[in-house]
Motif scaffolding. Structure first.
Motif, PDB file in Angstrom:
ATOM      1  N   SER A 345      24.745  18.530 -77.124  1.00 15.32           N
ATOM      2  CA  SER A 345      23.926  17.312 -77.120  1.00 15.32           C
ATOM      3  C   SER A 345      23.940  16.667 -75.739  1.00 15.32           C
ATOM      4  N   PHE A 346      25.118  16.633 -75.111  1.00 14.97           N
ATOM      5  CA  PHE A 346      25.217  16.076 -73.756  1.00 14.97           C
ATOM      6  C   PHE A 346      24.381  16.899 -72.783  1.00 14.97           C
ATOM      7  N   ALA A 347      24.460  18.223 -72.913  1.00 16.33           N
ATOM      8  CA  ALA A 347      23.703  19.112 -72.018  1.00 16.33           C
ATOM      9  C   ALA A 347      22.199  18.894 -72.199  1.00 16.33           C
ATOM     10  N   LEU A 348      21.754  18.709 -73.432  1.00 15.64           N
ATOM     11  CA  LEU A 348      20.332  18.469 -73.693  1.00 15.64           C
ATOM     12  C   LEU A 348      19.883  17.157 -73.065  1.00 15.64           C
ATOM     13  N   MET A 349      20.744  16.139 -73.143  1.00 16.33           N
ATOM     14  CA  MET A 349      20.426  14.856 -72.515  1.00 16.33           C
ATOM     15  C   MET A 349      20.274  15.027 -71.010  1.00 16.33           C
ATOM     16  N   LEU A 350      21.212  15.755 -70.405  1.00 16.96           N
ATOM     17  CA  LEU A 350      21.165  15.986 -68.971  1.00 16.96           C
ATOM     18  C   LEU A 350      19.918  16.779 -68.587  1.00 16.96           C
ATOM     19  N   LYS A 351      19.620  17.801 -69.378  1.00 20.32           N
ATOM     20  CA  LYS A 351      18.453  18.652 -69.111  1.00 20.32           C
ATOM     21  C   LYS A 351      17.163  17.856 -69.227  1.00 20.32           C
ATOM     22  N   SER A 352      17.109  16.937 -70.184  1.00 21.58           N
ATOM     23  CA  SER A 352      15.913  16.134 -70.395  1.00 21.58           C
ATOM     24  C   SER A 352      15.696  15.135 -69.264  1.00 21.58           C
ATOM     25  N   ASN A 353      16.773  14.490 -68.797  1.00 24.77           N
ATOM     26  CA  ASN A 353      16.648  13.440 -67.791  1.00 24.77           C
ATOM     27  C   ASN A 353      16.717  13.961 -66.355  1.00 24.77           C
ATOM     28  N   TYR A 354      17.493  15.035 -66.164  1.00 23.00           N
ATOM     29  CA  TYR A 354      17.669  15.586 -64.816  1.00 23.00           C
ATOM     30  C   TYR A 354      17.583  17.107 -64.888  1.00 23.00           C
ATOM     31  N   PHE A 396      26.200   8.895 -62.405  1.00 22.06           N
ATOM     32  CA  PHE A 396      24.905   8.454 -62.935  1.00 22.06           C
ATOM     33  C   PHE A 396      24.461   7.147 -62.291  1.00 22.06           C
ATOM     34  N   ILE A 397      25.419   6.262 -62.015  1.00 17.30           N
ATOM     35  CA  ILE A 397      25.080   5.012 -61.329  1.00 17.30           C
ATOM     36  C   ILE A 397      24.590   5.305 -59.918  1.00 17.30           C
ATOM     37  N   ASP A 398      25.292   6.199 -59.222  1.00 21.75           N
ATOM     38  CA  ASP A 398      24.898   6.530 -57.851  1.00 21.75           C
ATOM     39  C   ASP A 398      23.522   7.185 -57.806  1.00 21.75           C
ATOM     40  N   ILE A 399      23.267   8.115 -58.737  1.00 21.95           N
ATOM     41  CA  ILE A 399      21.943   8.750 -58.783  1.00 21.95           C
ATOM     42  C   ILE A 399      20.874   7.703 -59.046  1.00 21.95           C
ATOM     43  N   LYS A 402      20.546   5.212 -55.888  1.00 22.78           N
ATOM     44  CA  LYS A 402      20.109   5.811 -54.626  1.00 22.78           C
ATOM     45  C   LYS A 402      18.822   6.622 -54.747  1.00 22.78           C
ATOM     46  N   HIS A 403      18.487   7.033 -55.963  1.00 20.71           N
ATOM     47  CA  HIS A 403      17.347   7.948 -56.077  1.00 20.71           C
ATOM     48  C   HIS A 403      16.307   7.528 -57.115  1.00 20.71           C
ATOM     49  N   GLN A 404      16.616   6.535 -57.917  1.00 18.79           N
ATOM     50  CA  GLN A 404      15.633   6.138 -58.930  1.00 18.79           C
ATOM     51  C   GLN A 404      15.418   4.631 -58.971  1.00 18.79           C
ATOM     52  N   GLN A 405      16.105   3.928 -58.115  1.00 22.17           N
ATOM     53  CA  GLN A 405      15.950   2.479 -58.098  1.00 22.17           C
ATOM     54  C   GLN A 405      15.026   2.070 -56.954  1.00 22.17           C
ATOM     55  N   GLU A 491       6.082   1.941 -61.581  1.00 24.64           N
ATOM     56  CA  GLU A 491       6.190   3.185 -62.361  1.00 24.64           C
ATOM     57  C   GLU A 491       5.787   4.395 -61.528  1.00 24.64           C
ATOM     58  N   GLN A 492       4.739   4.258 -60.743  1.00 28.58           N
ATOM     59  CA  GLN A 492       4.300   5.366 -59.882  1.00 28.58           C
ATOM     60  C   GLN A 492       5.372   5.706 -58.843  1.00 28.58           C
ATOM     61  N   MET A 493       5.973   4.673 -58.258  1.00 31.82           N
ATOM     62  CA  MET A 493       6.983   4.900 -57.230  1.00 31.82           C
ATOM     63  C   MET A 493       8.261   5.501 -57.823  1.00 31.82           C
ATOM     64  N   ILE A 494       8.612   5.069 -59.008  1.00 29.83           N
ATOM     65  CA  ILE A 494       9.794   5.643 -59.664  1.00 29.83           C
ATOM     66  C   ILE A 494       9.562   7.114 -59.967  1.00 29.83           C
ATOM     67  N   ASP A 495       8.369   7.434 -60.483  1.00 27.54           N
ATOM     68  CA  ASP A 495       8.034   8.843 -60.732  1.00 27.54           C
ATOM     69  C   ASP A 495       8.130   9.656 -59.443  1.00 27.54           C
ATOM     70  N   LYS A 496       7.677   9.070 -58.349  1.00 25.39           N
ATOM     71  CA  LYS A 496       7.734   9.758 -57.058  1.00 25.39           C
ATOM     72  C   LYS A 496       9.181   9.980 -56.628  1.00 25.39           C
ATOM     73  N   LYS A 497      10.024   8.966 -56.837  1.00 26.95           N
ATOM     74  CA  LYS A 497      11.437   9.100 -56.480  1.00 26.95           C
ATOM     75  C   LYS A 497      12.133  10.175 -57.312  1.00 26.95           C
ATOM     76  N   VAL A 498      11.791  10.240 -58.589  1.00 29.13           N
ATOM     77  CA  VAL A 498      12.379  11.255 -59.464  1.00 29.13           C
ATOM     78  C   VAL A 498      12.015  12.646 -58.968  1.00 29.13           C
TER      79      VAL A 498
END
Length: 507
Positions: A345-354, A396-399, A402-405, A491-498
């Protein structure tokens, strides 16, 4: 081990898990394809869940089916219900505590017919055959590969309970706690900081291991002793001379603390080349080339990942945890499951989000395990991924930061307090992944705006085209349309950062 529960229960579990993972409307036809069952069966299951499973609700409309779960309910609660109601596991639990039951006595205790007990035992023995185990009858007891039997029971008791439950009917929990605390206090004195992260959850796992081992030992079932040795074994040999056989231990049936008893209770920690600390790990890798090669490979990956995405890392801690987890996984109930595969379940969460991050970790851990000459089963790979990610402080906080905020700069040609008021309005309406700040310097120029580190500018006046920053010009007081425009750009900028973050992972 879902083969040991009824087919209807297995199908209902798959149905609930599907609805949770989809987390959206889904048609009966799509459900039927996913779990390979008829629409009629699915309709019956949905009706059963709605009427009989407290805390889980099935919603239907023209779009399809959707699940909702009460705030005070957890899917684990349903796993426990299914597990406790399964006759096969009722039998396994009963014969764990009472090995003198005949089949007829077991039938009376479980309030089922004798033929039902025989059928369930036959079912269990067909499953256990490939694991070198079987249930004998009259009296009923589980015999065979003792290491497998013990991890089976540890995993079972972990899934049906929690740290605030006590499943061991023949042992008093306070007596166990007192004895274990005394033993662990001595080990901690000898072992230094090995148990620095020893919280209630880890204490519960240790109790599971020791209590299952103790009850099996008291019933005459022994784990075969191998010639295993590591630094921890040396510590345990010292414990024998420092821990008195007091009334605390006698209260749980231990008359004498002997090397044989210590091995039977703590054998998972006796394994050769096991390392509890960085110092232990340095010694192990200096003597075993394949271990050093595996650890070097993992170390280089983790360091490269941390550098690439610019996040902090305690490399020594992660190497010790990853290596130690592999050496304990065969005996750790957290590495196994009966119905509830939490690591997956944890792996699926990670795969879905990252997804890129998951792919990198999966490939790396698989090769890491290959270098260590251990299984590359998906469940075991996911267990190491879970261990790494949960022990990597603030990853997760650092990601996120630094990369999604995003950071948004507010400019007002009225005055600073007016800019602050706009900041408060936008922050109240748009409160995810965004930091709003105001510009309060005396001088403002095109060069200044061009060089700011913020991702977006929100201004009450026009910004020259030379400023190459995403910009939104709003009214003196942001109206609903202004807020919607800012939200869309965010939302557009967050998608771009992701996307940029995912691309960074292709190193």
């Amino acid at each position: 081990m879902r083969e040991l529960i009824k087919s209807t229960d297995k199908r209902r579990l798959e149905l609930i898990e599907l609805l949770i993972n989809v987390n959206d409307w889904i048609t009966l036809k799509d459900i039927s394809k996913h779990i390979n069952s008829s629409i009629r069966n699915i309709q019956n299951d949905l009706s059963y869940i709605n009427s009989s499973v407290e805390g889980i609700h099935i919603k239907t409309n023209q779009t399809g089916i959707r699940i909702s779960i009460d705030d005070d309910y957890n899917i684990q609660d349903y796993y426990r219900i299914v597990l406790k109601q399964a006759l096969t596991f009722q039998i396994l639990e009963a014969i764990f505590f009472y090995e003198n039951f005949s089949v007829s006595e077991l039938a009376v205790k479980l309030n089922v017919s004798t033929p039902s007990i025989y059928r369930a035992i036959d079912h269990l023995n067909q499953y256990f055959d490939s694991y070198g185990c079987r249930i004998e009858s009259n009296p009923c007891r589980l015999i065979g590969d003792e290491r497998y039997i013990r991890i089976l029971y540890r995993t079972y008791f972990k899934e049906i309970g929690s740290p605030v439950d006590w499943p061991f009917k023949t042992l008093d929990e306070k007596d166990v706690d007192d004895a274990l605390k005394l033993l662990l206090n001595v080990i901690e004195q000898l072992a230094g900081n090995y148990f620095s992260n020893f919280d209630f959850a880890y204490f519960w796992t240790i109790k599971l291991i020791i209590c299952v081992n103790l009850i099996r030992y008291q019933n005459g079932h022994m784990v075969k002793k191998y010639k295993e040795h590591n630094h921890f074994v040396t510590l345990l040999s010292q414990v024998l001379y420092l821990v008195p056989t007091s009334n605390i231990f006698k209260s749980i049936g231990i008359q004498n603390i002997t090397p044989k008893l210590m091995y039977q209770l703590l054998y998972p920690y006796y394994k050769k080349n096991f390392a509890f600390s960085w110092e232990d790990l340095v010694k192990v890798r200096s003597h075993e080339e394949y271990i050093d090669q595996a650890l070097t490979y993992l170390e280089e990956f983790l360091q490269s990942l941390a550098t690439t995405i610019d996040i902090g890392i305690d490399i020594q801690k992660l190497l010790v945890m990853s290596y130690g987890t592999i050496y304990l996984e065969d005996d750790d109930p957290n590495a196994h499951y009966i119905l509830n595969n939490t690591n997956n379940s944890f792996a699926l969460m990670l795969k879905s989000n990252y997804p890129s991050l998951y792919k990198k970790f999966y490939q790396t851990i698989k090769h890491f395990r290959e270098l260590l000459k251990v299984s590359t089963d998906d469940n075991k790979i996911h267990f190491i991924i879970y261990t790494l990610m949960t022990h990597w402080n603030n990853i997760f906080i650092d990601i996120h930061t630094k990369h999604q905020q995003l950071s948004v700069l507010i400019l007002s040609d009225a005055h600073f307090s007016h800019a602050k008021a706009i900041q408060e309005v936008l922050a109240a309406k748009i409160n995810f992944n965004v930091i709003f700040e105001t510009y309060n310097q005396r001088e403002l120029s095109i060069d200044t705006l061009q060089n700011i580190k913020h991702d977006i500018i929100v201004s009450t006046f026009t910004i020259p085209d030379e400023v190459d920053k995403p910009t939104i010009i709003i009214d003196q007081y942001p109206n609903n349309l202004d807020i919607l425009r800012v939200l869309r750009l965010v939302e557009q900028m967050i998608d771009k950062k992701v996307l940029e973050f995912q691309e960074k992972l292709n190193f």
